[in-house]
Design an enzyme around this catalytic site. Sequence first.
Site, PDB file in Angstrom:
ATOM      1  N   LEU A  20       0.806  -1.209   0.000  1.00  0.00           N
ATOM      2  CA  LEU A  20       0.000   0.000   0.000  1.00  0.00           C
ATOM      3  C   LEU A  20       0.843   1.265   0.000  1.00  0.00           C
ATOM      4  CD1 LEU A  20      -2.703  -0.996   2.639  1.00  0.00           C
ATOM      5  CD2 LEU A  20      -2.951  -0.977   0.154  1.00  0.00           C
ATOM      6  N   GLY A  21       1.944   1.236   0.724  1.00  0.00           N
ATOM      7  CA  GLY A  21       2.763   2.434   0.821  1.00  0.00           C
ATOM      8  C   GLY A  21       4.047   2.159   1.562  1.00  0.00           C
ATOM      9  N   LYS A  22       4.974   3.085   1.419  1.00  0.00           N
ATOM     10  CA  LYS A  22       6.274   2.946   2.060  1.00  0.00           C
ATOM     11  C   LYS A  22       6.657   4.266   2.692  1.00  0.00           C
ATOM     12  CE  LYS A  22      10.990   1.312   1.125  1.00  0.00           C
ATOM     13  NZ  LYS A  22      11.910   0.775   0.083  1.00  0.00           N
ATOM     14  N   GLY A  26       8.843   2.104   7.663  1.00  0.00           N
ATOM     15  CA  GLY A  26       8.426   0.770   7.266  1.00  0.00           C
ATOM     16  C   GLY A  26       7.535   0.753   6.038  1.00  0.00           C
ATOM     17  N   THR A  28       3.728  -0.678   4.438  1.00  0.00           N
ATOM     18  CA  THR A  28       2.384  -1.116   4.780  1.00  0.00           C
ATOM     19  C   THR A  28       1.796  -1.923   3.638  1.00  0.00           C
ATOM     20  OG1 THR A  28       2.039   0.816   6.181  1.00  0.00           O
ATOM     21  CG2 THR A  28       0.089  -0.382   5.508  1.00  0.00           C
ATOM     22  N   ASP A 141      -0.963  16.046  12.855  1.00  0.00           N
ATOM     23  CA  ASP A 141      -0.607  15.925  11.436  1.00  0.00           C
ATOM     24  C   ASP A 141      -1.868  15.845  10.575  1.00  0.00           C
ATOM     25  OD1 ASP A 141       1.268  15.975   9.425  1.00  0.00           O
ATOM     26  OD2 ASP A 141       1.696  13.832   9.493  1.00  0.00           O
TER      27      ASP A 141
END
Length: 301
Positions: A20-22, A26, A28, A141
């Site tokens: 999904l993402g970096k 880490g 995901t 955030d």
Amino acid sequence: MIPSYRKDSLEQHYKIINQLGKGAMGITYAAEDVNTGQKIALKVISLQNLSDAKHLELLEREVTVLKQLNHPNIPQYIDYFQLKEDNKLYLVQELVLGKNLNQQVESGLRLTEGEVKNIAQQVLYILDYLHNFQPSIIHRDIKPHNLILGDDVKIFLVDFGAVHNAYYNTMIGGTVGIGTIGYMSPEQQIGKPVPASDLYSLGRTLLYLLTNRPPDHLLAHKETVNLDHIRDYIQLSDEFIQWLEKILDPDVDERFYSAKEALNSLKNTKSINKEKNSQIGWFALICLGVASVTLGTFSYN
């Protein structure tokens, strides 16, 4: 928060579907629980990538906060564990289907005043929930990347890596701002966030959604707030512009004091976009979001 310790393999618990993402800490993945079939989001953090104790502290704070949250607009915490020999940590959360609002805007999304108000109200309900903890939980955030439009037109608030209990800076004497430049309030930039700091970040997020322009291109952080020029990008009611100017006031004492106050004030403004076909606009958002899967612990670009 100390993770549970497992001696078996990851494959005995979860089947990874796709990345999904970096991020800096880490990767995901979308994954599936092999025992229940539940679709989950799996954040994998290599201990080798945690270059100092501060990174581990931020991760543990994130997990501690997530575990105590129970809100329909926040992806649910499921598990946090470490395997015996692979030197990694694993954070498991509910998987949310959709795109974040930054992706939506970059894909061509244009919102009416009424639709942006709908988003603002949903986020304010979430912030009211977080800020009413004792001590208050400040997200720190709030930005388009961390607001996911679900396939049921529900907004999800994600990425609690910067979450900060209100008393923490007082305890350690911190003066470093944690958040995203362009969305942080003046007091947060010097490491003194308060609940109203999240409101300021929400205001800057709404500016981006309304204009498709980075908020710094529209408003400096320390100037007197005047948003008359926002009409160059979208037609807005005078009442909504005044509401935005208040939530964006650089002086925290002049800003809305709480999410509840901001929400009640917003509900009393009138929208010039009460069109009967507003649901068509939301259906277009859903179509944009269904094609992508994203989750609750990273902000995806």
